[in-house]
Design a protein around this motif. Structure first.
Motif, PDB file in Angstrom:
ATOM      1  N   GLY A 230      16.964  -0.259  -9.607  1.00  0.00           N
ATOM      2  CA  GLY A 230      15.909   0.847  -9.471  1.00  0.00           C
ATOM      3  C   GLY A 230      15.002   0.590  -8.332  1.00  0.00           C
ATOM      4  N   HIS A 231      14.663   1.807  -7.851  1.00  0.00           N
ATOM      5  CA  HIS A 231      13.654   1.557  -6.763  1.00  0.00           C
ATOM      6  C   HIS A 231      12.439   2.394  -7.063  1.00  0.00           C
ATOM      7  N   GLU A 232      12.242   2.914  -8.381  1.00  0.00           N
ATOM      8  CA  GLU A 232      10.999   3.758  -8.575  1.00  0.00           C
ATOM      9  C   GLU A 232      10.169   2.779  -9.038  1.00  0.00           C
ATOM     10  N   GLU A 233       8.733   2.770  -8.790  1.00  0.00           N
ATOM     11  CA  GLU A 233       7.598   2.080  -9.266  1.00  0.00           C
ATOM     12  C   GLU A 233       7.172   2.636 -10.511  1.00  0.00           C
ATOM     13  N   PRO A 234       6.704   2.099 -11.439  1.00  0.00           N
ATOM     14  CA  PRO A 234       6.092   2.802 -12.685  1.00  0.00           C
ATOM     15  C   PRO A 234       4.771   3.830 -12.383  1.00  0.00           C
ATOM     16  N   THR A 235       4.663   4.802 -13.196  1.00  0.00           N
ATOM     17  CA  THR A 235       3.646   5.662 -12.704  1.00  0.00           C
ATOM     18  C   THR A 235       2.215   4.744 -12.899  1.00  0.00           C
ATOM     19  N   PRO A 236       1.612   4.820 -12.140  1.00  0.00           N
ATOM     20  CA  PRO A 236       0.273   3.968 -12.141  1.00  0.00           C
ATOM     21  C   PRO A 236      -0.586   4.596 -13.355  1.00  0.00           C
ATOM     22  N   ILE A 237      -1.354   3.666 -13.974  1.00  0.00           N
ATOM     23  CA  ILE A 237      -1.916   3.824 -15.320  1.00  0.00           C
ATOM     24  C   ILE A 237      -3.296   3.983 -14.992  1.00  0.00           C
ATOM     25  N   MET A 238      -4.198   4.895 -15.647  1.00  0.00           N
ATOM     26  CA  MET A 238      -5.537   5.243 -15.266  1.00  0.00           C
ATOM     27  C   MET A 238      -5.926   4.625 -16.665  1.00  0.00           C
ATOM     28  N   PRO A 239      -6.801   3.556 -16.916  1.00  0.00           N
ATOM     29  CA  PRO A 239      -7.437   3.227 -18.312  1.00  0.00           C
ATOM     30  C   PRO A 239      -8.462   4.019 -18.612  1.00  0.00           C
ATOM     31  N   SER A 240      -8.759   3.862 -19.889  1.00  0.00           N
ATOM     32  CA  SER A 240      -9.936   4.796 -20.391  1.00  0.00           C
ATOM     33  C   SER A 240     -11.177   4.180 -19.922  1.00  0.00           C
ATOM     34  N   GLY A 241     -12.226   4.992 -19.838  1.00  0.00           N
ATOM     35  CA  GLY A 241     -13.314   4.637 -19.798  1.00  0.00           C
ATOM     36  C   GLY A 241     -13.743   4.470 -18.121  1.00  0.00           C
ATOM     37  N   VAL A 242     -12.878   5.057 -17.296  1.00  0.00           N
ATOM     38  CA  VAL A 242     -13.090   5.061 -16.067  1.00  0.00           C
ATOM     39  C   VAL A 242     -14.441   5.979 -15.453  1.00  0.00           C
ATOM     40  N   TRP A 243     -14.263   7.296 -16.115  1.00  0.00           N
ATOM     41  CA  TRP A 243     -15.347   8.184 -15.779  1.00  0.00           C
ATOM     42  C   TRP A 243     -16.765   7.886 -16.387  1.00  0.00           C
ATOM     43  N   LYS A 244     -16.611   7.083 -17.412  1.00  0.00           N
ATOM     44  CA  LYS A 244     -17.746   6.685 -17.831  1.00  0.00           C
ATOM     45  C   LYS A 244     -18.477   5.487 -17.120  1.00  0.00           C
ATOM     46  N   ARG A 245     -17.679   4.654 -16.550  1.00  0.00           N
ATOM     47  CA  ARG A 245     -18.531   3.773 -15.455  1.00  0.00           C
ATOM     48  C   ARG A 245     -18.764   4.364 -14.380  1.00  0.00           C
ATOM     49  N   VAL A 246     -18.095   5.373 -13.855  1.00  0.00           N
ATOM     50  CA  VAL A 246     -18.473   6.171 -12.803  1.00  0.00           C
ATOM     51  C   VAL A 246     -19.982   6.905 -13.202  1.00  0.00           C
ATOM     52  N   PHE A 247     -20.065   7.338 -14.134  1.00  0.00           N
ATOM     53  CA  PHE A 247     -21.392   8.264 -14.475  1.00  0.00           C
ATOM     54  C   PHE A 247     -22.629   6.926 -14.583  1.00  0.00           C
ATOM     55  N   VAL A 248     -22.155   5.807 -15.196  1.00  0.00           N
ATOM     56  CA  VAL A 248     -23.127   4.744 -15.287  1.00  0.00           C
ATOM     57  C   VAL A 248     -23.695   4.369 -13.941  1.00  0.00           C
ATOM     58  N   ALA A 249     -22.609   4.072 -12.989  1.00  0.00           N
ATOM     59  CA  ALA A 249     -22.897   3.827 -11.681  1.00  0.00           C
ATOM     60  C   ALA A 249     -23.683   4.727 -10.906  1.00  0.00           C
ATOM     61  N   SER A 250     -23.490   5.807 -11.034  1.00  0.00           N
ATOM     62  CA  SER A 250     -23.887   7.158 -10.573  1.00  0.00           C
ATOM     63  C   SER A 250     -25.553   7.254 -10.810  1.00  0.00           C
ATOM     64  N   VAL A 251     -25.676   7.170 -12.031  1.00  0.00           N
ATOM     65  CA  VAL A 251     -27.249   7.269 -12.658  1.00  0.00           C
ATOM     66  C   VAL A 251     -28.016   6.075 -11.915  1.00  0.00           C
TER      67      VAL A 251
END
Length: 569
Positions: free
Chosen positions: A373-394
């Motif tokens: 196989g030559h296909e890499e698994p689809t990248p996984i975006m974990p939960s809570g990313v936007w929450k951390r982005v929001f907190v950092a933005s504040v």
């Protein structure tokens, strides 16, 4: 000639044309107004008209232009030199203590422009890095498989570079499972633990800054938590990061189809065309136009790498979890073998339980088993990313506007009160800084979206393809924001210089026409004003800015301390 003298000489030459042209003297023109018994347009300290011109302590905007002219007061080099050296130069010197570490000087210059031009963006990158550090440690805290501590540390240190994981051919799975790769993790972490540390210059510069100067010191107060924060978080130069990964990859092992781990002894440096296909973890070197900020190693660019970094950490964490789950069930990598108990009764760590073929280590980590196989698994975006982005933005917006807003308030309540040229330039600086952060963050997400489509090999023949549009928009926003950051940096430095050089000492600026309007604007000239309200505004502004800076540093310290407690439990 000292650095201070050189900078002041340069600024003196640049302002020479101003000093030659400026000849207004507001004190003299008020005396002229008072001597004219028939003159009208004089006011008291609050802008209220006075019946007798001799009682005037201020002039309306129109009368100010009539009696004093539209130019500025004469440039006084001694006053400028003293104020510039006391209020602005220490902050400019403190900029040199920012962490750089990019691959080229141009990238380092861009990082300075982005930091000074958008403190919001700089604070966001710092805050999201701290939050990511805590999250990564928490993500690995429940895993008991060997090397999970080093894996968490390595991924935290590698927030400065774009990461690329290779799961095919058993490369990443071999790094996680095979006992021969324990040295790989040790080597990587040992070389990455070369952090940016406190220096006498940094400490002295921070201690010697001032926090007033008609709002200038408060305006630049955001520099302290940015510099101190990066002294708390591991920061490496691009060369050290690259050397650490390359050196570790020289001793990496990979499982084979014969169930025997063998060293990949091909020279990494010499095989430039093949090395990227034979590394489980590497720096992403191919710089596409729309991902250029992600490839720059200065910490201020961490905002551009968060999406791929999250995916990389989650992929590694899930692989460790799968291996840990199998080990806790006493299932060896080679499922045909018997589980081997250790003398120390730690049943999950015996080397014989971690040996297997390419297909077996792949399955043990939950990766596709197919060798071809030559296909890499689809990248996984974990939960809570936007929450951390929001907190950092504040956090970032709070730091930007507590300092910039305080500086503006201090100047607004300095006679003549109201929004004027000085406070207006501060507010404009904060607005542009905020917009740069917003567009840069949007650009990084669009670049991530476009890169996902590129990596999947999605067709992009049509120029209306969503990935193509995202790529072009990301590039446009990044370039526009970088240009705006350079302009904002130059403008705020000039605004501070103008404030000390009497460039703003004109009827228009001193009358606060921007806030009051020409009809109600006036210029206070005579002494005797009651400065109680002004002092209260100064104290309040300094307390607000200084208080939030302390709060920012305290929160950052607690996040990092909690992060260490989680991983060390």
């Amino acid at each position: 000639m000292t650095l201070t003298a050189r900078v002041e000489l340069l600024l003196f030459l640049s302002l020479l044309f101003v000093s030659v042209a400026a000849s207004d003297n507001f004190t003299q023109c008020l005396d002229t107004f008072r001597a004219n018994g028939n003159a009208t347009g004089g006011t008291d300290f609050f802008g209220r008209p006075v019946n007798n011109s001799q009682d005037a302590v201020a002039l309306t905007y129109e009368e100010c232009k009539s009696f004093c002219g539209t130019g500025q007061e004469a440039f006084d080099w001694s006053v400028f030199s003293q104020q510039f050296s006391a209020w602005l130069l220490p902050w400019l010197a403190l900029v040199s203590q920012l962490p750089f570490g990019a691959e080229s000087r141009i990238d380092n210059l861009i990082s300075v422009a982005l930091t000074v031009g958008s403190p919001t963006l700089a604070a966001f990158s710092l805050a999201i890095t701290a939050l990511n550090t805590r999250w990564a440690n928490d993500r690995f805290s429940d895993i008991e498989y060997p090397n999970r501590l080093n894996a968490a540390k390595a991924l935290i240190y590698l927030q400065q570079v774009p990461l690329r994981l290779t799961t095919r051919h058993g490369l990443l799975a071999s790094l996680i499972v095979l006992p021969q790769n324990d040295d790989w993790w040790e080597c990587l972490v040992d070389r990455l633990e070369q952090t940016y540390v406190w220096t006498i210059a940094a400490a002295t510069s921070i201690v010697n800054v001032n926090s007033n100067g008609q709002g200038v010191g408060t305006l630049w107060l955001w520099l302290i938590p940015i510099i101190v924060g990066w002294l708390w978080i591991p920061v490496c130069s691009y060369e050290k990061l690259k050397a650490a990964i390359d050196k570790a990859n020289e001793i990496a092992y990979v499982a084979t189809t014969e169930n025997i781990p063998q060293i990949d002894d091909s020279p990494r440096i010499e095989r430039a065309t093949n090395v990227t296909h034979r590394q489980g973890l590497r720096m992403y070197k191919k710089k596409k136009v729309f991902t250029q900020d992600a490839a720059r190693a200065a910490p201020v660019f961490n905002y551009a790498r968060i999406w791929e970094w999250y995916s990389a950490v989650e992929m590694v964490a899930q692989a460790f979890e799968n291996a840990d789950r199998m080990a806790k069930r006493h299932v060896p990598v080679d499922f045909r073998s018997e589980w081997v108990l250790t003398e120390e009764k730690r049943v999950t760590h015996h080397h014989d339980n971690r040996i297997g073929s390419l297909e077996q280590v792949q399955a043990y980590c939950g990766f596709p088993v197919s060798v071809q196989g030559h296909e890499e698994p689809t990248p996984i975006m974990p939960s809570g990313v936007w929450k951390r982005v929001f907190v950092a933005s504040v956090f970032a917006l709070g730091l930007q506007w507590s300092t910039t807003g305080s500086a503006a308030v201090i100047v607004i309540f300095t006679p003549t009160t109201g929004l004027g040229c000085r406070s207006g330039s501060y507010i404009l600086y904060g607005i542009v800084s905020t917009m740069i952060w917003l567009t840069m963050l949007l650009s990084s997400y669009l670049a991530h979206f476009a890169k996902l489509h590129h990596d999947r090999g999605d067709p992009s023949r049509s120029r209306l393809n969503s990935a193509h549009l995202a790529e072009n928009l990301a590039t446009f926003l990044r370039r526009l924001s970088t240009f705006a950051a350079v302009g904002n940096t130059l403008c705020i430095i000039l605004a501070c210089v103008f404030q000390f050089s009497d460039f703003y000492s004109t009827c228009y600026c001193n009358s606060s026409v921007l806030g009051r309007g020409a009809q109600y604007a006036f210029n206070i000239i005579a002494p005797g004003y009651d400065y109680d309200g002004t002092r209260a505004a100064w104290i309040g502004g300094i307390v607000l800015a200084g208080g939030y800076v302390m709060l920012f540093l305290l929160a950052l310290h607690l996040i990092l301390e909690l992060s260490n407690d989680i991983i060390n439990d």
